[in-house]
Scaffold this motif. Structure first.
Motif, PDB file in Angstrom:
ATOM      1  N   LEU A 404       0.818  -1.222   0.000  1.00 60.05           N
ATOM      2  CA  LEU A 404       0.000   0.000   0.000  1.00 60.05           C
ATOM      3  C   LEU A 404       0.850   1.270   0.000  1.00 60.05           C
ATOM      4  O   LEU A 404       0.429   2.313  -0.493  1.00 60.05           O
ATOM      5  N   LYS A 405       2.045   1.185   0.538  1.00 62.39           N
ATOM      6  CA  LYS A 405       2.913   2.365   0.622  1.00 62.39           C
ATOM      7  C   LYS A 405       3.761   2.592  -0.621  1.00 62.39           C
ATOM      8  O   LYS A 405       4.289   3.686  -0.824  1.00 62.39           O
ATOM      9  N   ARG A 406       3.903   1.561  -1.444  1.00 64.62           N
ATOM     10  CA  ARG A 406       4.842   1.641  -2.567  1.00 64.62           C
ATOM     11  C   ARG A 406       4.323   2.550  -3.672  1.00 64.62           C
ATOM     12  O   ARG A 406       3.190   2.403  -4.140  1.00 64.62           O
ATOM     13  N   LYS A 407       5.185   3.480  -4.091  1.00 70.49           N
ATOM     14  CA  LYS A 407       4.821   4.391  -5.168  1.00 70.49           C
ATOM     15  C   LYS A 407       5.745   4.209  -6.358  1.00 70.49           C
ATOM     16  O   LYS A 407       6.889   3.789  -6.221  1.00 70.49           O
ATOM     17  N   GLU A 408       5.214   4.540  -7.527  1.00 70.94           N
ATOM     18  CA  GLU A 408       5.991   4.581  -8.761  1.00 70.94           C
ATOM     19  C   GLU A 408       5.866   6.003  -9.272  1.00 70.94           C
ATOM     20  O   GLU A 408       4.794   6.408  -9.717  1.00 70.94           O
ATOM     21  N   ASN A 409       6.945   6.743  -9.155  1.00 72.15           N
ATOM     22  CA  ASN A 409       6.905   8.192  -9.360  1.00 72.15           C
ATOM     23  C   ASN A 409       5.979   8.781  -8.298  1.00 72.15           C
ATOM     24  O   ASN A 409       6.204   8.576  -7.112  1.00 72.15           O
ATOM     25  N   ASP A 410       4.917   9.448  -8.692  1.00 72.64           N
ATOM     26  CA  ASP A 410       4.012  10.032  -7.690  1.00 72.64           C
ATOM     27  C   ASP A 410       2.731   9.224  -7.512  1.00 72.64           C
ATOM     28  O   ASP A 410       1.836   9.637  -6.762  1.00 72.64           O
ATOM     29  N   ASP A 411       2.621   8.098  -8.220  1.00 66.52           N
ATOM     30  CA  ASP A 411       1.403   7.283  -8.161  1.00 66.52           C
ATOM     31  C   ASP A 411       1.641   6.036  -7.311  1.00 66.52           C
ATOM     32  O   ASP A 411       2.754   5.512  -7.243  1.00 66.52           O
ATOM     33  N   TYR A 412       0.564   5.566  -6.691  1.00 64.42           N
ATOM     34  CA  TYR A 412       0.641   4.299  -5.967  1.00 64.42           C
ATOM     35  C   TYR A 412       0.746   3.166  -6.978  1.00 64.42           C
ATOM     36  O   TYR A 412      -0.073   3.063  -7.897  1.00 64.42           O
ATOM     37  N   LEU A 413       1.743   2.313  -6.817  1.00 65.95           N
ATOM     38  CA  LEU A 413       1.968   1.221  -7.775  1.00 65.95           C
ATOM     39  C   LEU A 413       0.766   0.284  -7.826  1.00 65.95           C
ATOM     40  O   LEU A 413       0.429  -0.248  -8.885  1.00 65.95           O
ATOM     41  N   LEU A 414       0.091   0.109  -6.683  1.00 66.36           N
ATOM     42  CA  LEU A 414      -1.067  -0.787  -6.633  1.00 66.36           C
ATOM     43  C   LEU A 414      -2.134  -0.375  -7.643  1.00 66.36           C
ATOM     44  O   LEU A 414      -2.821  -1.235  -8.210  1.00 66.36           O
ATOM     45  N   ASP A 415      -2.269   0.924  -7.884  1.00 64.76           N
ATOM     46  CA  ASP A 415      -3.282   1.413  -8.826  1.00 64.76           C
ATOM     47  C   ASP A 415      -2.958   1.059 -10.273  1.00 64.76           C
ATOM     48  O   ASP A 415      -3.807   1.182 -11.149  1.00 64.76           O
ATOM     49  N   ARG A 416      -1.738   0.660 -10.529  1.00 63.54           N
ATOM     50  CA  ARG A 416      -1.311   0.315 -11.890  1.00 63.54           C
ATOM     51  C   ARG A 416      -1.390  -1.198 -12.149  1.00 63.54           C
ATOM     52  O   ARG A 416      -1.146  -1.640 -13.267  1.00 63.54           O
ATOM     53  N   ILE A 417      -1.720  -1.973 -11.131  1.00 65.49           N
ATOM     54  CA  ILE A 417      -1.752  -3.434 -11.279  1.00 65.49           C
ATOM     55  C   ILE A 417      -3.142  -3.885 -11.739  1.00 65.49           C
ATOM     56  O   ILE A 417      -4.160  -3.501 -11.141  1.00 65.49           O
TER      57      ILE A 417
END
Length: 635
Positions: A404-417
């Protein structure tokens, strides 16, 4: 170097030890000479020694080994039948001790003893020694059914051309990690991976080169050379995909194996396949173990939970290897134990994965409801889960917090999965096993079905558009309201564990495996995916009540009385707001049905009797009496 020649009385420890000492130009000692008089008297009277009788003897030998090693080495003849005895003798670094295990069939050794004169050991004690013997999976193993010179020559061949104690076949992520784990614990490991041009190229070679600064891995892509590099009897551990691949590998190994060799399947094979393979290999005198390994890549490398099943003889031989590489529980004991015969090890691993499926889905349901129902950002959900995990100490909650804490740039990585989950089979297998054994399996089955539904992503998108599915948001969120949700979460997890362990109870009775639920819970307290504080509790709970449904335990009854209202309230709230909670709902439905004095099944029985004359029992008659009614009006 200290060379310890071991085995039951009559295998020739003293004779071979003296020959070896002359060959190596080292002094020879016989452990029998270190027995106190009381022990010699007992054995002379035909009384087997107990562990307490051996304490002083082993301590004397341990001190002597330290001295001999400082003086340049020695050869010692010592029975050392149990692993605990061998560990007490290892008072110097393991690499400075070479174990040489002499063995043969009981009848051959008995004949030798009967012909031996003037020795205080009575032949009648031989049976007790064979019963005590724990065959190690390490060291040099020599069958003494040959001449003394041939035995000596075979020992020298091993010493001059040292072989690996175990061979690991299959260098995927888990295989590589296990190889490093074994080597880190002082086990000499040879590695094999097939070589297929443009598909699997130099896998074993590259693995050995990558680790050459720390470990010396003999590597092979030729199967016969790999097998011949191993100590006899050979121990071959493979980590490959379940299914036909396992049968193909076994078939390819057989031409190079000998009676007494052992194959360990560390993958997620189906327990019925494991039983079939064990029976097939038994005809050729080959031992087989189906061994569940849980912990993922990190666990495999640093210490997994290990669930070995199959031949007890096989476990006695390699149990020390497996226990060395396993995670340790809070008391420092290995998270590895002999599970039971046949396919018991793989069944228990299958059920572990089933519980895991439902625990993962339960967390995912809460995340989804919090994120899209309560409109909480991922970092706030991580905060809630962190609060919960102070009590739960759940590995799955722990990793979910990191996710839940992991980000990719400024976005949460979870939202990209992509929201389409996969399942490898063990969850579905456990559901099928529950159906075969007649065990309710609500939460785990719901978790499997949730993954299947998630996989229909394109279809779900089309349906969403047709139904214009939207959710309301008439509820307020925040960490201050998490108490009720946490209570419901704990209830769902308790019910899920109760369902899982109920299947183990039924399988144990059906297959006569004699599963120890407390010990299974213990080895699941570290190394594996479903480790948690609750699993620690289950050790004592199942010690108090080895069988029966977990929900019948007084501690759990009191806890569920507190959680029941919250469980039903959260399920109702989530469904009312349009959010599916399949595992939480399944937990609630199971609990309501299991704790109901009256269910709807009387209507089911009436329906069955109406259309199929299946008969029914009556609650005003004795159980076992069956009745049929002609239900059509006017009859």
């Amino acid at each position: 170097m200290i060379y310890i020649v071991s085995g039951v009385s009559g295998v020739g420890k003293t004779t071979i030890g003296i020959l070896l000492s002359k060959k190596l130009k080292l002094p020879f000692y016989d452990a029998d000479d270190f027995h106190p008089e009381d022990n010699i008297t007992k054995m002379g009277d035909g009384i087997p020694l107990q562990d307490e009788d051996r304490e002083g003897w082993l301590e004397n030998l341990s001190q002597a080994i330290r001295k001999w090693n400082k003086d340049g080495g020695a050869v010692l003849a010592c029975s050392a039948l149990k692993e605990q005895y061998r560990r007490k003798l290892e008072s110097i670094p393991k690499k400075e001790i070479t174990w040489i295990f002499l063995h043969s069939e009981f009848e051959i050794i008995l004949e030798r003893l009967n012909s031996r004169k003037g020795h205080y050991f009575k032949p009648a004690l031989l049976q007790s020694q064979y019963a005590t013997l724990e065959f190690p999976g390490y060291g040099i193993h020599i069958n003494v059914n040959k001449t003394e010179q041939e035995v000596l020559d075979e020992i020298m061949e091993h010493l001059n051309n040292p072989k690996s104690e175990i061979g690991l076949l299959g260098l995927g992520v888990m295989g590589k990690s296990l190889a490093i784990n074994l080597a880190s614990n002082g086990v000499k490991v040879a590695v094999f991976n097939r070589h297929v041009e443009k598909i699997e190229v130099d896998i074993a070679k590259n693995f050995a080169l990558e680790n050459k600064e720390i470990f010396n891995f003999p590597w092979f892509d030729d199967l016969e050379k790999f097998i011949n590099s191993l100590e006899r009897p050979r121990n071959i551990f493979f980590m490959v995909n379940a299914g036909k691949t396992v049968d193909i590998i076994i078939e390819s190994l057989l031409p190079f194996l000998e009676e007494g060799d052992l194959i360990i399947d560390g993958g997620n094979s189906h327990y019925k396949d494991t039983l079939r393979r064990e029976q097939l290999l038994k005809e050729s005198g080959i031992l087989f173990m189906g061994t569940g390994v849980s912990g993922g890549e990190e666990g495999a490398r640093k210490g997994p939970s290990i669930m070995p099943g199959g031949s007890k003889q096989a476990y006695e031989r390699v149990g020390s290897f497996l226990e060395k590489i396993a995670a340790k529980d809070k008391d420092g004991n290995p998270c590895c134990t002999y599970i039971g015969p046949e396919g018991a090890g793989h069944f228990v691993k299958m059920l572990h994965n089933g519980i895991e499926y439902a625990e993962m889905q339960l967390i995912a349901e809460y995340y989804h409801f919090f994120r899209f129902g309560l409109k909480l950002p991922p970092d706030e959900i991580a905060g809630i889960f962190t609060d919960w995990n102070k009590e739960m100490q759940s590995y799955l909650l722990e990793i979910s917090i990191d996710i839940l804490k992991r980000k990719e740039n400024d976005d949460y990585l979870l939202d990209r999965i992509l929201d389409a989950a996969k399942q490898k089979g063990t969850g579905g297998w456990s559901t099928n096993a529950a159906l075969e054994l007649g065990v309710p399996f609500d939460t785990i089955t719901a978790a499997v079905m949730a993954r299947i539904v998630s996989g229909k992503k394109e279809e779900r998108v089309q349906v969403f558009e047709k139904y214009n599915s939207t959710t309301t948001n008439n509820i307020s969120g925040g960490r201050e309201i998490s108490s009720q949700y946490f209570s419901a979460y704990k209830a769902g997890s308790i019910i899920n564990h109760a369902i899982g362990f109920s299947l183990l109870t039924e399988a144990s009775a059906e297959y006569k495996w004699n599963l120890n639920l407390s010990e299974i819970a213990r080895i699941w307290t570290n190394g594996c995916i479903i480790r948690s504080a609750f699993m620690e509790e289950l050790i004592d709970i199942f010690k108090e009540r080895p069988g029966g449904n977990l929900l019948l335990h007084p501690v759990i009854i009191n806890r569920m009385k507190d959680h029941r209202k919250d469980l039903l309230a959260v399920i109702s709230e989530a469904l009312k707001e349009g959010f599916p909670v399949p595992v939480l709902s399944a937990a609630g439905n199971y609990f309501l049905a299991y704790t109901s004095e009256q269910t709807s099944a009387n209507m089911i029985q009436a329906q069955r009797d109406y259309f199929g004359a299946h008969t029914y029992e009556r609650n005003d008659k004795s159980r076992g009496e069956f009745f049929h009614t002609n239900w059509k009006p006017g009859n």
